[in-house]
Design a protein around this motif. Structure first.
Motif, short mmCIF file in Angstrom:
data_model
loop_
_atom_site.label_atom_id
_atom_site.label_comp_id
_atom_site.label_asym_id
_atom_site.label_seq_id
_atom_site.Cartn_x
_atom_site.Cartn_y
_atom_site.Cartn_z
N GLY A 256 50.13 50.44 14.34
CA GLY A 256 50.99 49.41 14.92
C GLY A 256 51.37 48.35 13.89
O GLY A 256 52.51 47.94 13.80
N LEU A 257 50.40 47.98 13.04
CA LEU A 257 50.67 46.99 12.00
C LEU A 257 51.71 47.50 11.01
O LEU A 257 52.45 46.75 10.41
N ARG B 101 47.84 54.82 30.57
CA ARG B 101 48.08 53.63 29.76
C ARG B 101 47.26 52.43 30.22
O ARG B 101 46.68 51.74 29.38
N VAL C 14 54.57 51.15 13.64
CA VAL C 14 54.66 52.27 14.58
C VAL C 14 54.40 51.75 15.99
O VAL C 14 53.41 51.06 16.21
N ASP C 15 55.29 52.06 16.89
CA ASP C 15 55.09 51.63 18.28
C ASP C 15 54.19 52.65 18.97
O ASP C 15 54.64 53.71 19.40
N ALA C 16 52.90 52.33 19.03
CA ALA C 16 51.92 53.32 19.50
C ALA C 16 52.21 53.77 20.93
O ALA C 16 52.13 54.96 21.24
N ASN C 17 52.58 52.82 21.79
CA ASN C 17 52.88 53.19 23.18
C ASN C 17 53.99 54.22 23.24
O ASN C 17 53.92 55.19 23.99
N HIS C 18 55.00 53.99 22.44
CA HIS C 18 56.14 54.89 22.39
C HIS C 18 55.71 56.29 21.93
O HIS C 18 56.06 57.30 22.54
N THR D 88 49.13 57.32 14.42
CA THR D 88 48.57 56.82 15.68
C THR D 88 47.25 57.48 15.97
O THR D 88 46.31 56.86 16.48
N PRO E 150 45.39 53.66 16.05
CA PRO E 150 46.58 53.09 16.71
C PRO E 150 46.86 51.65 16.28
O PRO E 150 48.01 51.29 16.09
N GLU E 151 45.81 50.84 16.08
CA GLU E 151 46.05 49.44 15.74
C GLU E 151 46.74 49.32 14.38
O GLU E 151 47.73 48.62 14.21
#
Lengths: 307, 403
Positions: free
Chosen positions: A186-187, A92, A190-194, A178, A182-183
């Motif tokens: 995210g918009l 990460r 979607v929580d990309a990290n998750h 994702t 990913p960006e």
């Protein structure tokens, strides 16, 4: 003929093992475009954790299949936690770094895990107790054990389950989103990290299952077992088209079959000029030929789209 | 107080460094008391990581035990008290790493080398030791080539593969009654070398070799080559390699229904083999240079002490490593010098009563009268069957042709 059938069975078992491990590589690659070289080591940790659970249980008289399930369950949990930690610590922080950086940390993680396992479990080979009846069944003159059948079935089930997850669920849709971008994902909320953490957790659970299967089949576990296995599985993933789940499965089985048939027949075909030691050469020759004509692997259209 | 003792130890260290290089220089501090003990470093090389790490650690344990014993005897060499130290390095059973370790020993100015474990590492490293004039005693490298290179610094305390392969081949043909044999090796200097000698002896005894297959020393899956072997229906399968492959191989033979007898050399004659093979180990054979531990002059005592110190069973070569250290210490004592150049001249004259046997060397540096013992695995233990060639095989038949 029975020899040929036996070689096919050998190849299918070996190939299913490659496929199980290759699924983990291909999943992470599909989402992140990252080759998680520590994956082979997660397989090893899974095998050794399961062994640590199984030995006392089997010693206490628990029936073999139950002990195997319990060992696999603990191994899956440990590996999921490990996968989560690896992603958090090693990947990460490097999410936006040049592509080579996470590759190096992956190799670093792999070394750390190997040394850690050597400290915890020692340098000795651990024998994996025979939990399922080892007496082979006769099948048209060839021998096949229950465990071998189980490995093939589990590999197919896992691949089908993963395909369902990715293509039919909300989580799967989030994963695909994702993977595309990913960006923007995210918009869209979607929580990309998750999602990425979950990908690692699921991949590591698969690795745990693979680890248990490998050591149960060969009756052996060792802190060094993940390296070669990981390399072969990675090859299988590339052969099938990395990033593609069905490709990993197909590539794994194909590689297993090539190795088994190569070892079995190269000597006879070349009149003893090349021996069974050329099985790897043969396997990589096939890989090169495939990559020349299909650079993204046998089933890897999706990747070329991404790249 | 602390400072002065530190200063003292620094100056004594300086003296020591100087000492191990040349004849003792005039010591600067007042020499009323006895001079500080001379530290003699011995290098030990074996794989401490990787698939053979369990064997390497076993070797290292044997070396530590010998160092402790040698120091406990308060040795005096050249009129000085001597303390032996072990510098242990990991060669990963990798020939490249082996030469790096060898160079490291030379640079560290060790006084002698015990190792390496594998033939594949011992042979390339031996050239570096020879160039540096550094005596090397390998406990376990059995490839004949090691002592055939003409290096005056190369010794071993275990019978080589010409001796072992010959005994194995003849035993397979005569005592085990094999008419057809399949051979698998792991392509290492040891495995391939032993398989070659085995084949030569077996063929000379009238056996037909029906298959020759290869694997490597990291493999776990042998189903494909075993299936091929099965189709040739041999009476016996010989594997030239280590226990880490031999164990799983025996287990897979059983699963595939290969009915042949299974025979290995010293690499498979370990406590680990029956653990890895499980009940598939039952009735299989292996050989070990030397005599059984119980019949070794100091065998049982050594086993008990090893067990007490490390709380583990001897894997394989620890007693040989112990003897290898002691052979060097013994030569230093006889030469009354720890200088490689001085005590090297005494090594060929060795006549040492070791744990494993009486040790003396022939003109190549091979152990004289190297015996080979055959074992069979019965209910998880290896039971000695018979010891062959203790005295008569004294002169190694003929040296293997050089590659």
């Amino acid at each position: 003929m029975d020899t040929f059938l036996q070689q096919i069975i050998n190849g299918l078992t070996l190939g299913s093992i490659y496929a199980l491990v290759a699924l983990g590589y291909t999943m992470v690659y599909g989402i992140l475009g990252l080759i998680n070289f520590a994956h082979g080591e997660v397989v090893m940790i899974g095998a050794l954790t399961a062994l640590a659970v199984i030995k006392p249980l089997a010693g206490a008289g628990l029936p073999g299949p139950l002990a195997l399930l319990a060992g696999a369950a603990v191994a899956i949990l440990v590996c999921m936690a490990l996968g989560f930690a690896i992603e958090r610590v090693a990947y990460r922080p490097l999410r936006h770094a040049p592509r080579l950086a996470p590759l190096i940390t992956a190799i670093g993680v792999s070394m750390v895990l190997q040394q850690l396992a050597m400290i915890i479990w020692g340098r000795n080979y651990h024998s994996f107790p025979a939990l399922l009846p080892a007496t082979p069944r006769e099948l048209g003159g060839a021998q096949i054990t229950d465990l071998q059948i189980m490995i093939v079935v589990v590999a197919i089930l896992m691949m089908a389950g993963l395909a369902l997850l990715v293509n039919r669920t909300r989580l799967g849709r989030a994963m695909r989103a994702t993977a595309e971008n990913p960006e923007i994902a995210g918009l869209m909320g979607v929580d990309a990290n998750h999602i990425i953490a979950l990908t690692f957790v699921i991949g590591s659970a698969l690795a745990a299952v693979a680890g248990v299967m490998v050591s149960a089949n060969y009756g052996i576990a060792h802190y060094n077992m993940g390296f070669i296995l990981g390399l072969k599985a990675f090859t299988a993933a590339v052969l099938g088209g990395i990033g593609n789940l069905a490709g990993a499965m197909f590539g794994g089985i194909l590689l297993g079959l090539i190795e088994a048939l190569g070892a079995g027949y190269i000597g006879d075909l070349t009149g003893g000029f090349l021996g069974s030691d050329y099985q790897d050469v043969f396997a990589f020759f096939v890989l090169i030929v495939v990559l020349i004509f299909r650079p993204s692997g046998l089933m890897g259209e999706k990747v070329s789209e991404r790249a | 107080m602390k400072l002065t003792s530190l200063a003292l130890s620094v100056s004594s260290a300086l003296v020591l460094i100087a000492c191990s290089k040349e004849a003792p220089p005039p010591a600067s501090p007042p020499v009323t008391a006895a001079p500080p003990p001379l530290v003699v470093k011995l290098g030990h090389a074996a794989p401490l990581t990787g698939p053979q790490a369990h064997l390497g650690k076993d070797n290292e344990n044997g070396a530590w035990l010998a160092i402790a014993d040698a120091n406990a005897r308060k040795p005096r060499i050249g009129g000085r008290d001597v303390i032996f130290e072990l510098l242990s390095e990991d060669d990963q059973a990798d020939p490249k790493q082996g030469t790096l370790v060898a160079q490291k020993f030379v640079d560290a100015k060790v006084n002698g080398v015990i190792g390496h474990l594998n033939s594949g590492t011992t042979i390339p490293a031996s050239k570096i030791y020879a160039d540096a004039g550094l005596p090397q005693v390998s406990p376990s490298a059995t490839n004949p080539q090691y002592t055939l290179q003409g290096f005056k610094t190369a010794f071993r305390v275990m019978a080589n593969d010409v001796q072992q392969g010959k005994v194995l081949g003849e035993y397979a043909a005569k005592q085990l009654g094999a008419k057809t044999i399949a051979i698998i090796d792991d392509k290492s200097a040891y495995g391939e070398g032993l398989a070659k000698e085995f084949k030569k002896a077996a063929e000379a005894a009238g056996v037909k070799i029906v298959a020759e297959e290869h694997t490597d020393d990291k493999a776990v899956d042998f189903a494909a080559i075993l299936t091929k072997v099965k189709s040739k229906k041999p009476d016996l399968l010989f594997y030239g390699g280590m226990d880490a492959q031999g164990g799983p191989m025996a287990a897979q033979m059983k699963k595939l229904g290969v009915k042949a007898k299974f025979l290995m050399g010293d690499g498979g004659c370990t406590a680990e083999f029956p653990k890895l093979a499980g009940d598939a180990a039952e009735g299989h054979y292996c050989s070990l240079p030397g005599v059984p531990l119980d019949k070794m002059p100091g065998g049982t005592a050594f086993r008990d002490r090893y067990k007490a110190k490390y709380n583990a069973d001897i894997q394989l070569y620890a007693p040989y490593v112990y003897d290898a250290v002691m052979v060097i210490v013994d030569a230093m004592k006889r030469a009354d010098s720890v200088e490689p150049a001085r005590y090297l001249a005494e090594l060929p004259k060795t006549a040492y009563d070791g744990v494993t046997s009486k040790i003396s060397f022939d003109d190549k540096g091979d152990i004289k009268d190297g015996a080979v013992t055959l074992y069979q695995f019965r209910s998880g233990n290896k039971e000695p069957l018979e010891t062959i060639g203790a005295a008569p095989v004294a002169a190694p038949a003929k040296p293997a042709e050089k590659k």
